[in-house]
Design a protein around this motif. Structure first.
Motif, PDB file in Angstrom:
ATOM      1  N   GLU A 133     -97.791 -65.012  51.734  1.00  0.00           N
ATOM      2  CA  GLU A 133     -96.649 -64.391  51.085  1.00  0.00           C
ATOM      3  C   GLU A 133     -95.589 -65.474  50.921  1.00  0.00           C
ATOM      4  O   GLU A 133     -95.285 -66.203  51.866  1.00  0.00           O
ATOM      5  CB  GLU A 133     -96.095 -63.252  51.936  1.00  0.00           C
ATOM      6  CG  GLU A 133     -97.103 -62.144  52.228  1.00  0.00           C
ATOM      7  CD  GLU A 133     -97.305 -61.198  51.065  1.00  0.00           C
ATOM      8  OE1 GLU A 133     -96.523 -61.293  50.087  1.00  0.00           O
ATOM      9  OE2 GLU A 133     -98.233 -60.375  51.121  1.00  0.00           O
ATOM     10  N   HIS A 135     -90.631 -62.289  45.748  1.00  0.00           N
ATOM     11  CA  HIS A 135     -91.768 -61.693  46.461  1.00  0.00           C
ATOM     12  C   HIS A 135     -93.064 -62.188  45.823  1.00  0.00           C
ATOM     13  O   HIS A 135     -93.737 -61.459  45.106  1.00  0.00           O
ATOM     14  CB  HIS A 135     -91.714 -60.162  46.401  1.00  0.00           C
ATOM     15  CG  HIS A 135     -90.505 -59.576  47.046  1.00  0.00           C
ATOM     16  ND1 HIS A 135     -89.317 -59.395  46.358  1.00  0.00           N
ATOM     17  CD2 HIS A 135     -90.271 -59.154  48.311  1.00  0.00           C
ATOM     18  CE1 HIS A 135     -88.418 -58.865  47.169  1.00  0.00           C
ATOM     19  NE2 HIS A 135     -88.960 -58.719  48.359  1.00  0.00           N
ATOM     20  N   VAL A 144    -104.988 -62.116  50.121  1.00  0.00           N
ATOM     21  CA  VAL A 144    -103.731 -62.858  50.092  1.00  0.00           C
ATOM     22  C   VAL A 144    -103.773 -63.983  51.123  1.00  0.00           C
ATOM     23  O   VAL A 144    -103.965 -63.741  52.316  1.00  0.00           O
ATOM     24  CB  VAL A 144    -102.540 -61.924  50.376  1.00  0.00           C
ATOM     25  CG1 VAL A 144    -101.238 -62.723  50.434  1.00  0.00           C
ATOM     26  CG2 VAL A 144    -102.437 -60.842  49.308  1.00  0.00           C
ATOM     27  N   GLN A 167     -96.874 -64.590  45.982  1.00  0.00           N
ATOM     28  CA  GLN A 167     -98.074 -64.680  46.814  1.00  0.00           C
ATOM     29  C   GLN A 167     -98.956 -65.814  46.335  1.00  0.00           C
ATOM     30  O   GLN A 167     -98.873 -66.260  45.183  1.00  0.00           O
ATOM     31  CB  GLN A 167     -98.887 -63.381  46.754  1.00  0.00           C
ATOM     32  CG  GLN A 167     -98.222 -62.159  47.339  1.00  0.00           C
ATOM     33  CD  GLN A 167     -99.053 -60.899  47.103  1.00  0.00           C
ATOM     34  OE1 GLN A 167     -99.659 -60.735  46.049  1.00  0.00           O
ATOM     35  NE2 GLN A 167     -99.089 -60.019  48.096  1.00  0.00           N
TER      36      GLN A 167
END
Length: 431
Positions: free
Chosen positions: A220, A199, A217, A201
């Motif tokens: 992802e 996970h 962000v 970014q």
């Protein structure tokens, strides 16, 4: 009708593999990978005695049996013309600096300690007060997982005293950070690589001046290991480049459209497990006005004998105007872990030094690639020890005007043979 169905199903079953075999290469073409032949011009040579190895060890501090020096670099922290050697020690949780030029009695001063696994710093005048601060990427723990223990902190330089200030906290492991003016307002912003564990970014942090910082962000990902800033499309502003290494290896580019807006591209990716990219830098090695991406690929140090894998070494990624990239290997180096660039032989072009994280005895640990100026490199082994180099920097630590090679040891898996933290190689010239 029944007979038609009975004949039709086998026909479809036979046709589908043929259609897939014909169509898939056109829909998903393989990424080109150029592997140079080892000829007399590219075969590694080894000249023992040309380079003098110096181990930098603090006085009254016992050597670390498992060093984890995650970054070394030179920065003018004490003012213009007053350079320091900055060392990031993830295991001892601190950032220290040695005043340059180095002398026999030089000892480091601690800039920050009790940091949760610092891995990288970028020197930048974040508050625009005229001196260089340090922004630090924090893994949170040496073996990063998916916990929210990572972050980014700011070590503010206040006239020679250093204060730790938080920028991003309670996020997943941060593996890298870079600084540059991304929104064109004149102050430095940040690009952040969040590694995590499945996970990750890519984040950009806008510098709002007295109002603080705001994170946004960009993507992802399964995990982002490195970021870099460069004007890839030569339009006058900085684009963001990110290296993803989880699930599949990919290079992402975020085209800067101005006013804090970015358009995502994917110049290169592969599912080939042999291409384990682990470092990312931008340089205009061919001096054509457009930067290339300089990357290394190597497996983690295993400490077991094995031959060089086809995908290990140092590579150039050339990004075209259509935001696609071509990968070309310029050197085969077992366990390649990082690279750095300088005009080593003072002939007007940029040469490359590559270090290896391989723990196998007898393989090259530091390699010099002398730029021929024709797109090829003469490969020379500088040293076979110490093993498991995790990073490299080129710069003058003695004040003689010539660069040295600096490298930190990152020892992840044992058993270890004579582990060494910080090493400097001095070029004594041709023997």
């Amino acid at each position: 009708m029944t007979r038609a169905i009975d004949w039709g199903l086998p026909a479809v079953a036979l046709a589908l593999p043929l259609v897939a075999w014909l169509a898939l290469p056109r829909l998903f073409p393989p990424q080109p990978l150029e592997l140079p032949l080892l000829t007399s011009a590219t075969r590694p040579s080894y000249s023992p005695g040309r380079f003098e190895r110096q181990v930098l060890q603090e006085a009254n501090v016992p050597p670390d049996p498992q060093p984890f020096i995650t970054q070394v670099q030179i920065a003018e922290l004490s003012g213009p013309g007053q350079a320091d050697l900055v060392v990031v020690d993830a295991k001892r949780q601190r950032v220290v600096a040695y005043a340059l030029p180095l002398a026999a009695e030089t000892q480091p001063r601690v800039l920050a300690e009790d940091l949760p696994a610092p891995v990288a710093t970028v020197p930048v005048d974040l508050d625009r007060d005229g001196d260089l601060d340090l922004v630090v990427a924090l893994l949170g723990e040496l073996t990063p997982g998916d916990t929210l223990s990572g972050g980014v902190c700011w070590i503010e330089n206040d006239g020679g005293t250093w204060q730790i200030r938080g920028l991003l906290s309670a996020i997943r492991a941060v593996a890298d950070v870079q600084a540059g003016d991304l929104d064109g307002d004149g102050d430095p912003d940040l690009a952040v690589a969040v590694l995590g564990d499945g996970h990750g970014q890519v984040v950009w942090v806008e510098n709002l001046g007295p109002e603080g910082f705001e994170a946004d962000v960009l993507a992802e990902t399964a995990g982002t290991a490195k970021v870099a800033l460069s004007d890839l499309d030569a339009d006058g502003d900085l684009d963001v480049v990110a290296l993803g290494t989880r699930e599949e290896v990919e290079v992402l580019a975020f085209e800067n459209l101005g006013a804090g807006r970015f358009e995502r591209h994917r110049p290169w990716s592969t599912l080939d497990p042999a291409l384990c990219l682990n470092s990312l830098h931008t340089h205009d090695l061919d001096r054509d006005g457009r930067p290339e991406l300089l990357v290394t690929a190597g497996s983690p140090p295993l400490g077991v004998p094995r031959a060089t894998r086809p995908g290990e070494g140092c590579f150039l990624l050339s990004v075209g105007t259509d935001w696609t990239a071509r990968l070309k290997r310029i050197a085969a180096v077992s366990g390649a872990s990082d690279s750095a660039v300088a005009d080593w032989d003072a002939d007007g072009d940029l040469d490359v030094v590559v270090v290896s994280g391989d723990g196998t005895p007898g393989t090259a640990t530091v390699v010099l690639l002398e730029n021929s100026g024709q797109g090829s490199y003469l490969q020379q082994t500088i040293d076979l020890e110490p093993r498991q180099r995790g990073n490299v920097w080129l710069g003058d630590v003695t004040g003689d005007g010539r660069p040295e090679i600096l490298s930190g040891g990152v020892y992840r898996t044992g058993p270890f043979t004579s582990p060494v933290g910080l090493v400097i190689w001095h070029d004594r010239g041709e023997e």
